[in-house]
Design an enzyme around this catalytic site. Structure first.
Site, short mmCIF file in Angstrom:
data_model
loop_
_atom_site.label_atom_id
_atom_site.label_comp_id
_atom_site.label_asym_id
_atom_site.label_seq_id
_atom_site.Cartn_x
_atom_site.Cartn_y
_atom_site.Cartn_z
N GLY A 166 0.85 -1.20 0.00
CA GLY A 166 0.00 0.00 0.00
C GLY A 166 0.87 1.24 0.00
O GLY A 166 1.92 1.26 0.64
N ARG B 298 0.91 -4.96 -5.08
CA ARG B 298 1.03 -6.00 -4.05
C ARG B 298 1.44 -7.32 -4.71
O ARG B 298 0.85 -8.35 -4.47
CB ARG B 298 -0.29 -6.15 -3.30
CG ARG B 298 -0.68 -4.93 -2.47
CD ARG B 298 -1.85 -5.27 -1.57
NE ARG B 298 -2.38 -4.10 -0.90
CZ ARG B 298 -1.87 -3.57 0.19
NH1 ARG B 298 -0.79 -4.10 0.74
NH2 ARG B 298 -2.44 -2.51 0.75
N ASP C 94 5.61 -5.53 5.69
CA ASP C 94 6.08 -6.90 5.97
C ASP C 94 6.05 -7.80 4.72
O ASP C 94 6.92 -8.66 4.58
CB ASP C 94 5.31 -7.52 7.13
CG ASP C 94 3.82 -7.57 6.88
OD1 ASP C 94 3.28 -6.63 6.27
OD2 ASP C 94 3.19 -8.56 7.29
N THR D 41 4.74 1.60 6.36
CA THR D 41 3.33 1.23 6.41
C THR D 41 2.61 2.21 7.33
O THR D 41 3.12 2.53 8.41
CB THR D 41 3.07 -0.21 6.92
OG1 THR D 41 1.68 -0.32 7.28
CG2 THR D 41 3.89 -0.59 8.13
N ASP E 281 0.19 1.42 8.91
CA ASP E 281 -0.30 0.60 10.03
C ASP E 281 0.67 0.56 11.21
O ASP E 281 0.29 0.18 12.31
CB ASP E 281 -0.56 -0.83 9.56
CG ASP E 281 -1.80 -0.96 8.67
OD1 ASP E 281 -2.42 0.08 8.39
OD2 ASP E 281 -2.13 -2.09 8.27
N ASP F 255 2.99 -1.50 11.90
CA ASP F 255 3.05 -2.83 12.53
C ASP F 255 4.30 -3.63 12.18
O ASP F 255 4.34 -4.84 12.38
CB ASP F 255 1.78 -3.63 12.19
CG ASP F 255 1.58 -3.82 10.69
OD1 ASP F 255 2.41 -3.32 9.91
OD2 ASP F 255 0.60 -4.47 10.30
N ARG G 223 -4.97 -3.42 9.73
CA ARG G 223 -5.42 -4.76 9.40
C ARG G 223 -5.24 -5.73 10.56
O ARG G 223 -6.19 -6.34 11.03
CB ARG G 223 -4.61 -5.24 8.20
CG ARG G 223 -5.13 -6.45 7.52
CD ARG G 223 -4.10 -6.95 6.55
NE ARG G 223 -4.02 -6.17 5.33
CZ ARG G 223 -4.78 -6.40 4.25
NH1 ARG G 223 -5.64 -7.37 4.25
NH2 ARG G 223 -4.63 -5.67 3.18
O1 F6P Z 1 -0.96 -0.71 3.65
C1 F6P Z 1 -1.73 -1.13 4.74
C2 F6P Z 1 -3.17 -0.85 4.47
O2 F6P Z 1 -3.40 0.52 4.40
C3 F6P Z 1 -4.08 -1.53 5.49
O3 F6P Z 1 -4.33 -0.72 6.61
C4 F6P Z 1 -5.31 -1.80 4.68
O4 F6P Z 1 -5.98 -2.94 5.15
C5 F6P Z 1 -4.82 -2.03 3.32
O5 F6P Z 1 -3.57 -1.40 3.23
C6 F6P Z 1 -5.75 -1.55 2.23
O6 F6P Z 1 -5.22 -1.96 1.03
P1 F6P Z 1 -5.72 -1.53 -0.42
O7 F6P Z 1 -5.13 -0.18 -0.70
O8 F6P Z 1 -5.15 -2.57 -1.30
O9 F6P Z 1 -7.19 -1.46 -0.37
#
Ligand code: F6P
Length: 342
Positions: free
Chosen positions: A10, A71, A102, A124, A126, A128, A170
């Protein structure tokens, strides 16, 4: 020395600031830079661009990533893995700086184990990633959540409602906890602590009895009620790292709260607003420090490492260690958040 740079997973405010810092510092060493487009996918497709001191000029405040992201898991299919190794050679990449979370860095750790010279930068929103106190992008996301909660407070209070605010996170509820504390949330729900909907309703009803006619509930997208037995997902599809598309906890909770308390409830999903746009000053500085740390690791021939923030120092830890487990919300931080529930 030809150094490849990629951004995977992301996107996150501060990615461009890292790229800028890597290239500007690397230029002082006389290095050349190959920007790999759209994460690991760019290596499978040999989709690259040249980066110079000039091309990275002006990137510091820019959101997104000039390299694009994806991804893509290049090690999922053995044929892809073969292509990846061939292309690294064909592109004459002497080293790769992988900027990611990660998943992206998990691939970097595996590549290093197979002899590729890789350095990682922790990214990230997040927050995490294990082994670093903070990832860049997190501070920006928390600022956006705080901004949103400040605004939602006034409208929620004016209408005497319950507002459920779904934020990203997440597997770890760092954004919910930090954003919730900064924005004065009345309940904060995180993936690490499956909750009981009736207990959430009890907190809201008690607030009302005590004269507070409104409540703000912050829920990480990965938070889930014990009764549901698992996270709420949009559909059954998984990405190439096996992650489900989360979303729906806000709507679920607002519906249940209204049903169980008879208090009018609404929900807001902050979603990708938390990831878009310009990074905060904190994230620009952290991203810059990470970028410099990463290229200096390359210069020192110190591969298989990830730059990390520990205390106020930039250190480096092994990619294998950083990606072995996730960094979930610190118990002390959650205790502080919990003091303000109700
Ligand atoms: O990169 C982490 C994140 O922002 C998470 O918090 C979230 O679940 C996910 O990416 C959302 O991903 P996408 O942009 O593929 O919808």
């Amino acid at each position: 020395m030809n150094v490849g740079i990629l951004t995977g997973g992301g996107d996150c405010p501060g990615l461009n600031a890292v790229i800028r810092a890597v290239v500007k510092r690397g230029h002082q060493f006389g290095y050349e830079f190959t920007g790999i487009k759209e994460g690991w996918r760019g290596l499978l497709q040999s989709n690259t661009i040249k980066l110079s001191k000039q091309t990275v000029s002006g990137l510091l405040p820019m959101g997104g990533t000039i390299l694009g992201t994806s991804r893509t898991n290049p090690l999922k299919d053995p044929k892809d893995a073969e292509t990846l190794f061939k292309n690294i050679e064909a592109l004459k990449l002497d080293a790769i700086i992988a900027i990611g979370g990660d998943d992206t860095l998990g691939v970097a750790a595996k590549l290093h184990a197979k002899g590729i010279k890789v350095v990682g930068v922790p990214k990230t929103i997040d927050n995490d990633l294990f082994g670093t106190d903070f990832t860049f992008g997190f501070d920006t996301a928390v600022s956006i959540v705080t901004w949103a909660l400040d605004r939602l407070h006034s409208t929620t209070e004016a209408h005497q409602r319950v507002m459920v605010v779904e934020v990203m996170g997440r597997h770890a509820g760092w954004i919910a906890v930090y954003g919730g504390i900064a924005g004065g949330a009345d309940v904060i729900l995180i993936p690490e602590k499956p909750f009981d909907v009736d207990e959430v309703c009890a907190v809201i009803k008690k607030r009302k009895e005590e004269g507070k006619n409104f409540s703000l509930v912050v829920a990480a997208e990965g938070a889930y009620p014990k009764e549901a037995g698992g996270m709420i997902t949009k559909d059954k599809s998984l990405d190439s790292f096996g992650h489900a598309k989360l979303g729906g906890i806000g709507e679920f909770l607002a519906t249940e709260i209204e049903k169980r308390t008879s208090l009018e409830s609404r929900f807001v999903v902050l979603g990708h607003l938390q990831r878009g746009g310009t990074p905060t000053a904190y994230d620009r500085i952290l991203a810059t420090r990470y970028g410099i740390g990463a290229i200096e690791l390359v210069h020192a021939g110190n591969f298989g490492r990830m730059v990390a923030l520990q205390g106020n120092r930039i250190v480096d830890i092994s990619l294998a260690e950083a990606t072995a487990k996730l960094k979930t919300v610190d118990a002390e931080m959650y205790r502080i958040a919990h003091i303000f529930f109700g």
